[in-house]
Design a protein around this motif. Structure first.
Motif, PDB file in Angstrom:
ATOM      1  N   THR A  62      -1.160  -0.243   4.586  1.00 56.43           N
ATOM      2  CA  THR A  62      -1.587   0.353   5.848  1.00 56.43           C
ATOM      3  C   THR A  62      -1.230  -0.536   7.033  1.00 56.43           C
ATOM      4  O   THR A  62      -0.716  -0.061   8.051  1.00 56.43           O
ATOM      5  CB  THR A  62      -3.112   0.596   5.831  1.00 56.43           C
ATOM      6  OG1 THR A  62      -3.436   1.463   4.737  1.00 56.43           O
ATOM      7  CG2 THR A  62      -3.577   1.230   7.131  1.00 56.43           C
ATOM      8  N   PHE A  63      -1.486  -1.831   6.906  1.00 55.61           N
ATOM      9  CA  PHE A  63      -1.186  -2.762   7.992  1.00 55.61           C
ATOM     10  C   PHE A  63       0.310  -2.825   8.260  1.00 55.61           C
ATOM     11  O   PHE A  63       0.753  -2.792   9.413  1.00 55.61           O
ATOM     12  CB  PHE A  63      -1.724  -4.151   7.651  1.00 55.61           C
ATOM     13  CG  PHE A  63      -1.433  -5.179   8.705  1.00 55.61           C
ATOM     14  CD1 PHE A  63      -2.219  -5.271   9.846  1.00 55.61           C
ATOM     15  CD2 PHE A  63      -0.365  -6.050   8.574  1.00 55.61           C
ATOM     16  CE1 PHE A  63      -1.961  -6.208  10.830  1.00 55.61           C
ATOM     17  CE2 PHE A  63      -0.088  -7.001   9.549  1.00 55.61           C
ATOM     18  CZ  PHE A  63      -0.892  -7.079  10.678  1.00 55.61           C
ATOM     19  N   LEU A  64       1.117  -2.912   7.199  1.00 52.64           N
ATOM     20  CA  LEU A  64       2.569  -3.008   7.373  1.00 52.64           C
ATOM     21  C   LEU A  64       3.156  -1.703   7.912  1.00 52.64           C
ATOM     22  O   LEU A  64       4.156  -1.723   8.640  1.00 52.64           O
ATOM     23  CB  LEU A  64       3.232  -3.385   6.047  1.00 52.64           C
ATOM     24  CG  LEU A  64       2.929  -4.793   5.537  1.00 52.64           C
ATOM     25  CD1 LEU A  64       3.612  -5.044   4.202  1.00 52.64           C
ATOM     26  CD2 LEU A  64       3.362  -5.849   6.559  1.00 52.64           C
ATOM     27  N   ALA A  65       2.539  -0.570   7.571  1.00 53.01           N
ATOM     28  CA  ALA A  65       3.008   0.709   8.122  1.00 53.01           C
ATOM     29  C   ALA A  65       2.761   0.763   9.624  1.00 53.01           C
ATOM     30  O   ALA A  65       3.606   1.250  10.383  1.00 53.01           O
ATOM     31  CB  ALA A  65       2.301   1.870   7.423  1.00 53.01           C
ATOM     32  N   VAL A  66       1.620   0.247  10.072  1.00 47.76           N
ATOM     33  CA  VAL A  66       1.345   0.176  11.510  1.00 47.76           C
ATOM     34  C   VAL A  66       2.354  -0.743  12.191  1.00 47.76           C
ATOM     35  O   VAL A  66       2.884  -0.446  13.263  1.00 47.76           O
ATOM     36  CB  VAL A  66      -0.093  -0.308  11.760  1.00 47.76           C
ATOM     37  CG1 VAL A  66      -0.314  -0.578  13.241  1.00 47.76           C
ATOM     38  CG2 VAL A  66      -1.087   0.733  11.272  1.00 47.76           C
ATOM     39  N   PHE A  67       2.633  -1.871  11.570  1.00 51.63           N
ATOM     40  CA  PHE A  67       3.613  -2.815  12.103  1.00 51.63           C
ATOM     41  C   PHE A  67       4.991  -2.150  12.221  1.00 51.63           C
ATOM     42  O   PHE A  67       5.706  -2.351  13.205  1.00 51.63           O
ATOM     43  CB  PHE A  67       3.692  -4.039  11.196  1.00 51.63           C
ATOM     44  CG  PHE A  67       4.586  -5.125  11.697  1.00 51.63           C
ATOM     45  CD1 PHE A  67       4.107  -6.101  12.550  1.00 51.63           C
ATOM     46  CD2 PHE A  67       5.925  -5.172  11.326  1.00 51.63           C
ATOM     47  CE1 PHE A  67       4.935  -7.109  13.019  1.00 51.63           C
ATOM     48  CE2 PHE A  67       6.763  -6.168  11.792  1.00 51.63           C
ATOM     49  CZ  PHE A  67       6.268  -7.141  12.643  1.00 51.63           C
ATOM     50  N   SER A  68       5.342  -1.342  11.225  1.00 49.86           N
ATOM     51  CA  SER A  68       6.666  -0.719  11.186  1.00 49.86           C
ATOM     52  C   SER A  68       6.876   0.283  12.306  1.00 49.86           C
ATOM     53  O   SER A  68       8.018   0.535  12.712  1.00 49.86           O
ATOM     54  CB  SER A  68       6.884  -0.019   9.840  1.00 49.86           C
ATOM     55  OG  SER A  68       6.779  -0.925   8.767  1.00 49.86           O
ATOM     56  N   ARG A  69       5.789   0.871  12.805  1.00 47.46           N
ATOM     57  CA  ARG A  69       5.941   1.940  13.792  1.00 47.46           C
ATOM     58  C   ARG A  69       6.174   1.421  15.207  1.00 47.46           C
ATOM     59  O   ARG A  69       6.475   2.211  16.117  1.00 47.46           O
ATOM     60  CB  ARG A  69       4.703   2.849  13.770  1.00 47.46           C
ATOM     61  CG  ARG A  69       4.555   3.601  12.461  1.00 47.46           C
ATOM     62  CD  ARG A  69       3.603   4.765  12.569  1.00 47.46           C
ATOM     63  NE  ARG A  69       2.233   4.385  12.819  1.00 47.46           N
ATOM     64  CZ  ARG A  69       1.328   4.124  11.877  1.00 47.46           C
ATOM     65  NH1 ARG A  69       1.697   4.153  10.600  1.00 47.46           N
ATOM     66  NH2 ARG A  69       0.085   3.833  12.184  1.00 47.46           N
ATOM     67  N   LEU A  70       6.006   0.144  15.443  1.00 49.85           N
ATOM     68  CA  LEU A  70       6.318  -0.480  16.734  1.00 49.85           C
ATOM     69  C   LEU A  70       5.595   0.176  17.914  1.00 49.85           C
ATOM     70  O   LEU A  70       6.088   0.156  19.041  1.00 49.85           O
ATOM     71  CB  LEU A  70       7.835  -0.439  17.000  1.00 49.85           C
ATOM     72  CG  LEU A  70       8.743  -1.101  15.966  1.00 49.85           C
ATOM     73  CD1 LEU A  70      10.199  -0.972  16.390  1.00 49.85           C
ATOM     74  CD2 LEU A  70       8.386  -2.559  15.752  1.00 49.85           C
ATOM     75  N   VAL A  84       4.422   6.615   4.800  1.00 52.00           N
ATOM     76  CA  VAL A  84       3.210   6.616   5.629  1.00 52.00           C
ATOM     77  C   VAL A  84       3.567   6.424   7.103  1.00 52.00           C
ATOM     78  O   VAL A  84       2.968   7.045   7.987  1.00 52.00           O
ATOM     79  CB  VAL A  84       2.243   5.521   5.142  1.00 52.00           C
ATOM     80  CG1 VAL A  84       1.068   5.355   6.106  1.00 52.00           C
ATOM     81  CG2 VAL A  84       1.719   5.861   3.753  1.00 52.00           C
ATOM     82  N   SER A  85       4.542   5.573   7.379  1.00 50.81           N
ATOM     83  CA  SER A  85       4.961   5.349   8.765  1.00 50.81           C
ATOM     84  C   SER A  85       5.511   6.618   9.393  1.00 50.81           C
ATOM     85  O   SER A  85       5.158   6.983  10.522  1.00 50.81           O
ATOM     86  CB  SER A  85       6.014   4.238   8.828  1.00 50.81           C
ATOM     87  OG  SER A  85       5.513   3.028   8.321  1.00 50.81           O
ATOM     88  N   LEU A  86       6.383   7.306   8.676  1.00 58.99           N
ATOM     89  CA  LEU A  86       6.980   8.537   9.201  1.00 58.99           C
ATOM     90  C   LEU A  86       5.958   9.669   9.284  1.00 58.99           C
ATOM     91  O   LEU A  86       6.013  10.498  10.187  1.00 58.99           O
ATOM     92  CB  LEU A  86       8.169   8.945   8.343  1.00 58.99           C
ATOM     93  CG  LEU A  86       9.391   8.024   8.440  1.00 58.99           C
ATOM     94  CD1 LEU A  86      10.449   8.421   7.423  1.00 58.99           C
ATOM     95  CD2 LEU A  86       9.977   8.051   9.844  1.00 58.99           C
ATOM     96  N   LEU A  87       5.014   9.704   8.342  1.00 57.78           N
ATOM     97  CA  LEU A  87       3.980  10.726   8.398  1.00 57.78           C
ATOM     98  C   LEU A  87       3.116  10.567   9.646  1.00 57.78           C
ATOM     99  O   LEU A  87       2.665  11.562  10.235  1.00 57.78           O
ATOM    100  CB  LEU A  87       3.098  10.657   7.149  1.00 57.78           C
ATOM    101  CG  LEU A  87       3.609  11.416   5.927  1.00 57.78           C
ATOM    102  CD1 LEU A  87       2.769  11.076   4.707  1.00 57.78           C
ATOM    103  CD2 LEU A  87       3.597  12.917   6.172  1.00 57.78           C
ATOM    104  N   ALA A  88       2.884   9.326  10.052  1.00 58.71           N
ATOM    105  CA  ALA A  88       2.116   9.096  11.279  1.00 58.71           C
ATOM    106  C   ALA A  88       2.864   9.636  12.490  1.00 58.71           C
ATOM    107  O   ALA A  88       2.258  10.223  13.401  1.00 58.71           O
ATOM    108  CB  ALA A  88       1.833   7.603  11.450  1.00 58.71           C
ATOM    109  N   ILE A  89       4.190   9.461  12.512  1.00 61.14           N
ATOM    110  CA  ILE A  89       4.997  10.004  13.614  1.00 61.14           C
ATOM    111  C   ILE A  89       4.957  11.534  13.600  1.00 61.14           C
ATOM    112  O   ILE A  89       4.821  12.178  14.651  1.00 61.14           O
ATOM    113  CB  ILE A  89       6.458   9.517  13.502  1.00 61.14           C
ATOM    114  CG1 ILE A  89       6.513   7.974  13.599  1.00 61.14           C
ATOM    115  CG2 ILE A  89       7.315  10.147  14.578  1.00 61.14           C
ATOM    116  CD1 ILE A  89       6.002   7.411  14.896  1.00 61.14           C
TER     117      ILE A  89
END
Length: 439
Positions: A54-62, A137-142
């Motif tokens: 979860t933390f790294l996915a947040v980091f990935s989204r910039l 998870v990163s792309l799903l947030a977008i």
């Protein structure tokens, strides 16, 4: 002041409430099922790997979540599909690159992270299995914020929160899953399925293609809030990360379960923010600060009314709640009480984050997290060795309380609104105060 000016807004707010309620309920149920199916030790490994993801996915989204929401929300109102498509294409491309790099790094350094950082070699397989989930998870947030900007709240909540937890629950209950590694596989596959379904629906919701916003516009929008988002994540997870490196898996599982339960208190905050955030922006733009204050204080009163019963249950019956997760979790009852207090303060201070961001005071919000996040880490490294999981819970709650109180101060300083004075403007509280003074 008429908060709801038309039936469409009321209807969408009700739909948003039930969608978020379903998402929160599924997330909590997923945590309970994992605890009961895997046991306290195996679930500890799963929750720790999940928090890292979860933390790294947040980091990935910039910080692109806010950028996509901002551009799509304003462009949709004018049916400017060029901007909508353009910002989505650029955001997806950026997030694909960054999340793929971070996912690969997690996979190749999983044994180092598990053995030398968290001192749990058994964690390495879960990190490796869940590493591809960072991309999904990163792309799903977008995708989720894109649907939110397009005023499709049900689709937004469904693809960003509901579908993964639903598929994971189905896998846990019907596939005979019995270990953390198997649960990690189910989660990763669920995230991939959710991603493909989300893209398929999103593409069908877009209009014709046209000119896109520039790269500089996108980065100028996303980067300032990226650090704020990362610091906010550290405040939430620092206690669990430090506990993951210093304590056994059982303590990590208890802390994770307690925090997930305590966060149910702040559910009403997310629902209220869904409604009031765009109104704060409109009121500030119109210079209607008095209306802005009235709405902010009214929302605090509503949130207090809704969250007090949940706080009372967690303070009075913490053992019963923790026992829902299965044997061995009841020892986390004190963790739940401590974390519940922190989440209640988060609710009681009101929508201070959105008051600042919707009025263009992102820097002031940044100051609150840039102070609170280091405090969270320092407190965690100090208190966890002394008090164990209790120290992690105390550190997290202290940081959450500090972050919100600083934000309250910044709101008072910049907007002249004190959300702690929730009784102002309420006829009920004003009458009660007058009766008290007359006696």
């Amino acid at each position: 002041m008429n908060i709801f000016k038309n039936n469409d807004l009321i209807f969408s707010s009700i739909l948003g409430f039930f969608a978020r309620a379903l998402a929160v309920g599924l997330s909590f149920l997923m945590s309970v099922v994992i605890g009961r199916v895997l046991g306290v030790t195996e679930s500890g490994y799963f929750f720790l790997a999940f928090n890292v993801l979860t933390f790294l996915a947040v980091f990935s989204r910039l910080g692109l979540d806010n950028t996509v929401l901002r551009f799509t929300g304003s462009a949709f109102a004018e049916k400017d599909w060029a901007v909508v498509r353009g910002v989505l294409v650029r955001a997806v491309l950026i997030v694909c690159i960054t999340s793929s790099v971070i996912s690969s790094a997690l996979y190749f350094f999983r044994e180092f992270l598990a053995g030398s950082v968290f001192f749990k070699p058994e964690l390495a397989p879960m990190l490796g299995i869940m590493a591809p989930g960072i991309v999904s998870v990163s792309l799903l947030a977008i995708i989720g914020v894109a649907f939110q900007g397009l005023r499709r709240l049900i689709a937004s909540v469904f693809f960003s929160n509901i579908v993964i937890n639903f598929l994971l629950l189905a896998g846990l209950l019907f596939l005979g899953v019995s270990s953390a590694e198997q649960s990690a596989w189910v989660y990763t596959v669920s995230a991939c399925i959710s991603l493909f379904a989300g893209f398929w629906v999103l593409i069908g919701a877009l209009g014709k293609e046209g000119r896109a916003p520039s790269w500089s516009d996108i980065f100028h929008s996303c980067l300032p809030l990226w650090l704020v988002t990362l610091m906010s994540q550290l405040i939430q997870f620092s206690g669990q990360f430090v506990a993951g490196g210093l304590l056994n898996a059982e303590a990590v599982a208890q802390l994770a379960a307690a925090q997930r339960t305590a966060m149910l208190i702040s559910f009403i905050l997310t629902v209220v923010n869904l409604v009031v955030a765009p109104r704060f922006a409109a009121m500030y733009k119109q210079g209607a600060l008095q209306d802005m204050e009235s709405l902010a204080l009214a929302s605090v009163r509503l949130m207090l009314f809704c969250s007090l019963p949940a706080l009372a249950v967690m303070l009075v019956f913490p053992t019963a709640l923790m026992e829902l997760f299965g044997a061995g979790f009841e020892e986390g009852r004190y963790l739940l009480q401590i974390l519940a207090i922190g989440q209640f303060v988060n609710v009681a201070t009101g929508s201070v984050g959105y008051l600042l961001t919707m009025s263009g005071h992102e820097r002031e919000l940044g100051r609150s997290v840039l102070i609170s996040a280091p405090v969270a880490m320092l407190a965690a490294f100090t208190l966890v060795p002394l008090w164990g999981a209790v120290g992690g819970a105390v550190a997290t709650s202290l940081a959450i309380i500090l972050q919100n109180l600083i934000a309250v101060f910044q709101v008072k300083k910049t907007l002249g609104i004190n959300t702690l004075l929730f009784w102002r403007g309420s006829r009920f509280f004003e009458r009660a105060s007058m009766r008290a003074w007359s006696k």
